[in-house]
Design a protein around this motif. Structure first.
Motif, PDB file in Angstrom:
ATOM      1  N   GLY A  71       0.791  -1.217   0.000  1.00  0.00           N
ATOM      2  CA  GLY A  71       0.000   0.000   0.000  1.00  0.00           C
ATOM      3  C   GLY A  71       0.823   1.266   0.000  1.00  0.00           C
ATOM      4  N   PHE A  72       2.148   1.133   0.124  1.00  0.00           N
ATOM      5  CA  PHE A  72       3.018   2.299   0.107  1.00  0.00           C
ATOM      6  C   PHE A  72       3.622   2.448  -1.286  1.00  0.00           C
ATOM      7  CE2 PHE A  72       7.068   4.518   0.654  1.00  0.00           C
ATOM      8  CZ  PHE A  72       6.684   5.600   1.422  1.00  0.00           C
ATOM      9  N   ASP A  73       3.389   3.583  -1.919  1.00  0.00           N
ATOM     10  CA  ASP A  73       3.869   3.822  -3.285  1.00  0.00           C
ATOM     11  C   ASP A  73       5.247   4.471  -3.226  1.00  0.00           C
ATOM     12  OD1 ASP A  73       4.350   4.456  -5.911  1.00  0.00           O
ATOM     13  OD2 ASP A  73       2.372   5.319  -6.287  1.00  0.00           O
ATOM     14  N   GLN A  74       6.283   3.637  -3.199  1.00  0.00           N
ATOM     15  CA  GLN A  74       7.626   4.187  -3.024  1.00  0.00           C
ATOM     16  C   GLN A  74       8.089   4.977  -4.247  1.00  0.00           C
ATOM     17  OE1 GLN A  74       9.423   0.305  -2.267  1.00  0.00           O
ATOM     18  NE2 GLN A  74      10.795   0.617  -3.995  1.00  0.00           N
ATOM     19  N   ALA A  75       7.613   4.623  -5.435  1.00  0.00           N
ATOM     20  CA  ALA A  75       8.001   5.370  -6.633  1.00  0.00           C
ATOM     21  C   ALA A  75       7.530   6.820  -6.542  1.00  0.00           C
ATOM     22  CB  ALA A  75       7.420   4.705  -7.875  1.00  0.00           C
ATOM     23  N   LEU A  76       6.391   7.024  -5.878  1.00  0.00           N
ATOM     24  CA  LEU A  76       5.812   8.351  -5.735  1.00  0.00           C
ATOM     25  C   LEU A  76       6.510   9.150  -4.634  1.00  0.00           C
ATOM     26  CD1 LEU A  76       3.320   9.969  -6.904  1.00  0.00           C
ATOM     27  CD2 LEU A  76       2.084   9.210  -4.869  1.00  0.00           C
ATOM     28  N   ARG A  77       7.173   8.443  -3.699  1.00  0.00           N
ATOM     29  CA  ARG A  77       7.656   9.088  -2.491  1.00  0.00           C
ATOM     30  C   ARG A  77       9.171   9.058  -2.318  1.00  0.00           C
ATOM     31  NH1 ARG A  77       3.472  10.107   1.272  1.00  0.00           N
ATOM     32  NH2 ARG A  77       1.426   9.361   0.582  1.00  0.00           N
ATOM     33  N   THR A  78       9.901   8.549  -3.286  1.00  0.00           N
ATOM     34  CA  THR A  78      11.357   8.535  -3.182  1.00  0.00           C
ATOM     35  C   THR A  78      11.902   9.962  -3.310  1.00  0.00           C
ATOM     36  OG1 THR A  78      11.408   6.333  -4.171  1.00  0.00           O
ATOM     37  CG2 THR A  78      13.462   7.561  -4.151  1.00  0.00           C
ATOM     38  N   LYS A  79      12.771  10.342  -2.382  1.00  0.00           N
ATOM     39  CA  LYS A  79      13.265  11.724  -2.323  1.00  0.00           C
ATOM     40  C   LYS A  79      14.628  11.919  -2.994  1.00  0.00           C
ATOM     41  CE  LYS A  79       9.895  12.191   0.770  1.00  0.00           C
ATOM     42  NZ  LYS A  79       9.606  10.793   1.080  1.00  0.00           N
TER      43      LYS A  79
END
Length: 204
Positions: A71-79
């Motif tokens: 449920g965590f969208d890491q592609a959207l949240r990678t800094k």
């Protein structure tokens, strides 16, 4: 797994994380130099280089561990990619960025709970970035195109993505033991970040 939702005496995961990291958060904020009258463009670049030295290995380890709950969208949240763009804008080429020192003392991401604790710290930092962005815009004329994008990494979506992350956290059925592991990982992330920035001599 026992869900803490059935235990009315247990704090929510969010409450436990807030309480468990509150003092560390305040202590780190006091040492960050964003509001120091001595911070200039060179100091800002050094600070961002130190941020990269933590975020790059942190995100690589966290997003590669395989334990982040669904449920965590890491592609959207990678800094890290935004940090790279800022460093390019501040004059570093790829070779210079690759040569920057990187933190090798990271929390152990060996359980879903540990991942949630670390994600709480990384996602929470996006809220504080809004205040820092305004300060750096006023004092150093930094904006998204010349080295200030990381401080506004989600832009207009900051509030929405934080709310979505809180909903994600609240959907995780952690028991009391797992909740404590999440808090330990969050605390380790905070303290590890401060120790790293300290070692890079960018803190007050």
């Amino acid at each position: 797994m026992h869900s803490q939702a059935h235990d009315v005496s247990a704090p929510s995961l969010l409450e436990a994380l807030r309480t468990g990291t509150g003092l560390l958060h305040v202590a780190l904020e006091k040492r960050l130099p964003f509001f120091s009258e001595h911070l200039d463009a060179d100091g800002y670049r050094q600070l961002l280089q130190a941020y990269y030295g933590f975020y790059r290995p942190m995100e690589t380890a966290l997003y590669g561990c395989g334990f982040i709950p669904e449920g965590f969208d890491q592609a959207l949240r990678t800094k890290t990619p935004t940090l790279v763009r800022d460093l390019h804008a501040l004059g570093l080429n790829d070779a210079a960025i690759d040569a920057l020192p990187r933190c090798d003392h990271l929390p152990a991401f060996d359980t879903p709970a540990a991942c949630l604790g670390a994600l709480y710290v990384l996602e929470g930092a996006t809220l504080g970035g809004q205040v820092l962005r305004r300060e750096m815009s006023l004092r150093l004329n930094l904006h998204a195109d010349n080295g200030g994008a990381f401080l506004n990494v989600y832009g207009a979506e900051t509030g929405r993505r934080w709310k979505d992350f809180l909903d994600y956290l609240n959907s995780q059925p952690l028991d009391a033991s797992a909740t404590q592991h999440a808090v330990i990982a969050a605390r380790s992330t905070f303290s590890g970040f401060e120790q790293w920035l300290d070692s890079q001599e960018v803190l007050l």
